[in-house]
Write a protein that holds these residues in place. Structure first.
Motif, short mmCIF file in Angstrom:
data_model
loop_
_atom_site.label_atom_id
_atom_site.label_comp_id
_atom_site.label_asym_id
_atom_site.label_seq_id
_atom_site.Cartn_x
_atom_site.Cartn_y
_atom_site.Cartn_z
N GLU A 41 35.27 26.97 39.49
CA GLU A 41 35.74 28.36 39.43
C GLU A 41 35.11 29.21 40.53
OE1 GLU A 41 35.97 31.99 36.22
OE2 GLU A 41 36.37 29.95 35.55
N TRP A 110 44.00 27.96 36.82
CA TRP A 110 43.75 29.38 36.65
C TRP A 110 44.93 30.02 35.94
CZ3 TRP A 110 40.02 32.89 39.03
CH2 TRP A 110 38.94 32.22 39.61
N TYR A 118 42.07 37.55 35.93
CA TYR A 118 42.18 36.16 36.36
C TYR A 118 41.09 35.34 35.68
CZ TYR A 118 45.20 38.03 39.99
OH TYR A 118 46.22 38.65 40.66
N LYS A 119 41.49 34.15 35.17
CA LYS A 119 40.53 33.26 34.51
C LYS A 119 40.69 31.86 35.07
CE LYS A 119 39.73 35.59 30.18
NZ LYS A 119 38.57 35.08 29.50
N GLY A 120 39.56 31.24 35.37
CA GLY A 120 39.56 29.90 35.93
C GLY A 120 39.09 28.86 34.93
#
Length: 157
Positions: A41, A110, A118-120
């Motif tokens: 990430e 993602w 935003y999220k990884g």
């Protein structure tokens, strides 16, 4: 004459030593998956920031006809902020939130939430490391097309 075999005590001792080594080694390997997600990430976030800055650099130099990201049209006001010189859209969908800025953005793990966060792999994958400066399940990334900043928000600040 006696044969050359192991005695029961020697076998129990070897099993005991192997058990102790396993008890020490297993916890060390347990965190490797979370560490890999965190590293992936952070690496992708660094690539995103570099791509954003590259777009801005092209805008500063050319101010007109130039290519930005993998699929961003600088002439489209919905995709590019002509005032600040930063892209507005990093991705084409919530499932592929980085495919416009990175060539392999569609294949990354993602997501973009309804709030525009935003999220990884670590922040979306449930890592519960709670290490300051490192993404985990309570964190997310935000992007500001006015300043070009792509930053980590920790613990829902």
């Amino acid at each position: 004459m006696r044969g050359r075999a192991f005695t029961l005590i020697e076998l129990i001792f070897v099993i005991l030593v192997i058990g102790i080594l396993a008890a020490v080694a297993v916890p060390k390997f347990k965190g490797m998956r979370d560490n890999a997600k965190i590293t992936a990430e952070l690496s992708t976030a660094s690539s995103v920031q570099t791509a954003i800055e590259a777009c801005h650099g092209e805008w500063v130099i050319d101010e007109g006809d130039f290519k930005c990201g993998a699929d961003i049209d600088p002439a489209d006001p919905a995709e590019f902020n002509a005032t600040s010189g930063y892209p507005i859209l990093l991705g084409s969908s919530d499932a592929a939130p980085l495919d416009k800025i990175l060539k392999n953005g569609a294949s990354l793990h993602w997501v973009r939430t309804a709030e525009g966060h935003y999220k990884g792999p670590a922040s979306n994958g449930g890592v519960h490391a709670q290490i300051p400066g490192k993404p985990d399940a309570d964190d997310y990334w935000v992007y500001d097309s006015g300043t070009g900043e792509f930053r980590l928000v920790e613990n829902g600040e």
